[in-house]
Write an enzyme that holds these catalytic residues in place. Structure first.
Site, short mmCIF file in Angstrom:
data_model
loop_
_atom_site.label_atom_id
_atom_site.label_comp_id
_atom_site.label_asym_id
_atom_site.label_seq_id
_atom_site.Cartn_x
_atom_site.Cartn_y
_atom_site.Cartn_z
N ARG A 179 -5.45 11.94 7.47
CA ARG A 179 -4.17 11.22 7.51
C ARG A 179 -4.15 10.45 8.83
O ARG A 179 -4.30 11.04 9.89
CB ARG A 179 -2.99 12.18 7.43
CG ARG A 179 -1.65 11.44 7.35
CD ARG A 179 -0.49 12.36 7.44
NE ARG A 179 -0.40 13.24 6.29
CZ ARG A 179 0.48 14.24 6.20
NH1 ARG A 179 1.28 14.49 7.22
NH2 ARG A 179 0.53 15.00 5.12
N CYS B 249 3.50 18.71 4.01
CA CYS B 249 3.75 18.75 5.45
C CYS B 249 5.14 19.31 5.73
O CYS B 249 6.12 18.92 5.08
CB CYS B 249 3.61 17.34 6.04
SG CYS B 249 4.01 17.25 7.80
N HIS C 285 -1.34 22.51 7.98
CA HIS C 285 -2.69 22.88 7.57
C HIS C 285 -3.09 24.24 8.14
O HIS C 285 -3.57 25.13 7.43
CB HIS C 285 -3.72 21.86 8.08
CG HIS C 285 -3.56 20.47 7.57
ND1 HIS C 285 -2.36 19.84 7.44
CD2 HIS C 285 -4.50 19.56 7.17
CE1 HIS C 285 -2.54 18.61 6.98
NE2 HIS C 285 -3.84 18.42 6.82
N GLU C 286 -2.96 24.36 9.47
CA GLU C 286 -3.41 25.57 10.15
C GLU C 286 -2.66 26.81 9.65
O GLU C 286 -3.24 27.88 9.48
CB GLU C 286 -3.20 25.42 11.67
CG GLU C 286 -3.92 24.24 12.29
CD GLU C 286 -3.10 22.95 12.32
OE1 GLU C 286 -3.39 22.09 13.18
OE2 GLU C 286 -2.17 22.80 11.50
N SER D 283 0.80 -1.23 0.00
CA SER D 283 0.00 0.00 0.00
C SER D 283 0.84 1.28 0.00
O SER D 283 0.47 2.26 -0.64
CB SER D 283 -0.96 0.00 1.19
OG SER D 283 -0.26 -0.06 2.41
N ASP E 110 -0.38 17.28 1.42
CA ASP E 110 -1.62 17.53 2.15
C ASP E 110 -2.65 18.03 1.15
O ASP E 110 -2.38 18.98 0.40
CB ASP E 110 -1.42 18.58 3.25
CG ASP E 110 -0.53 18.08 4.38
OD1 ASP E 110 -0.59 16.89 4.70
OD2 ASP E 110 0.22 18.91 4.94
#
Length: 273
Positions: free
Chosen positions: A249, A181, A220-221, A84, A188
């Site tokens: 995630r 990231c 992200h923030e 995977s 992301d």
């Protein structure tokens, strides 16, 4: 880890290539593990392996990102499965690769995966909402992703933000937000909704600005706060709310919202969540 003379990146820090590389796929034979549970010769069952991938992206011939969901299906009679992590690394190599059209991407995926599992695989690609399919819409407002624009720069540039003299109050959103990231450099994926009142923001410039995060490394923030501050500085709206919805995630999704007003956050999931 090495299987059949091939070394794989399992357990190692991986470099996240963004240009097409089918060698990232790592097949693992089914036979050994099946022998452990008493299966040899004809299979005592029928079935298939079904994968759903929510973070598929590539570039059009004009350099505009596309985002999609992929469904991958191959029969349980295949000689091999695909590890995977290698599947994820393989899909990442599409991120900055230009393809003529969606069907070319689908056929490329089908060909590469089939070659690695040892039988014909089926790949179904569903493009994310560009505002034309109400059944798939996950955020309020008007999607700007259908704009037919050329993009040749993927480095963060707030100078792409432009305004006109017209005063408006509107909600816009895009599914084409991608950054990396700050710690792991993993991609992301997110959607961003911009609600504002003030001088009208040029939509082509706004979409180019959102896409300019594509190779940017930040959490992200921090990305959502940067978008808020860049729009606030460059466009000077009377009011502004920026809402980011990111894919999961490790089972977690982070959805920052920043606003000039005290608001009650909503939890509107989109089709990748």
């Amino acid at each position: 880890m090495e299987i059949q003379g091939r070394e794989f990146e399992l357990g190692k820090k991986s470099e996240y290539e963004t240009c097409y590389n089918p060698q990232k796929l790592f097949p693992i034979p089914r036979q050994e593990k099946r022998r452990e549970i008493g299966i040899s010769g004809a299979l005592p069952f029928y079935g298939a392996d079904i994968w759903n991938h929510y973070e598929v992206s590539w570039l059009t011939a004009k350099g505009k990102p596309q985002v999609a969901i992929a469904e991958i299906i191959y029969g349980c009679e295949s000689p091999c499965i695909i590890e995977s992590k290698s599947m994820k690394l393989y899909f990442n190599t599409f991120n900055n690769t230009r393809f003529a059209d969606t069907e070319t991407v689908r056929k490329t995926l089908e060909q590469d995966i089939s070659a690695n599992v040892g039988i014909q695989a089926q790949v179904i690609l569903t493009l994310l909402d560009d505002g034309r399919n109400a059944a798939l819409q996950g955020l309020d407002g008007q999607c700007i992703d259908a704009l037919d624009i050329n993009i040749d720069a993927f480095e963060l540039d707030r100078n792409l933000l432009k305004i006109s003299d017209q005063n408006v109050e509107e909600i816009l959103y895009s599914n084409l937000l991608k950054s990396n990231c700050l710690v792991t450099n993993q991609p992301d994926w997110g959607s961003v909704q911009i609600s504002y009142k003030g001088r009208k923001i040029d939509r082509e410039g706004l979409l180019r600005y959102i896409v300019s995060f594509r190779n940017h490394n930040e959490f992200h923030e921090q990305c959502i706060e940067r978008i808020f501050m860049d729009i606030q500085t460059c466009c000077q709206p009377e009011s502004l709310t920026v809402y980011g919805r990111y894919t999961r995630r490790g089972g977690l999704d982070i959805n920052p919202i920043r606003s000039t007003q005290k608001i009650q956050p909503t939890n509107n999931r989109n089709q990748r969540q």
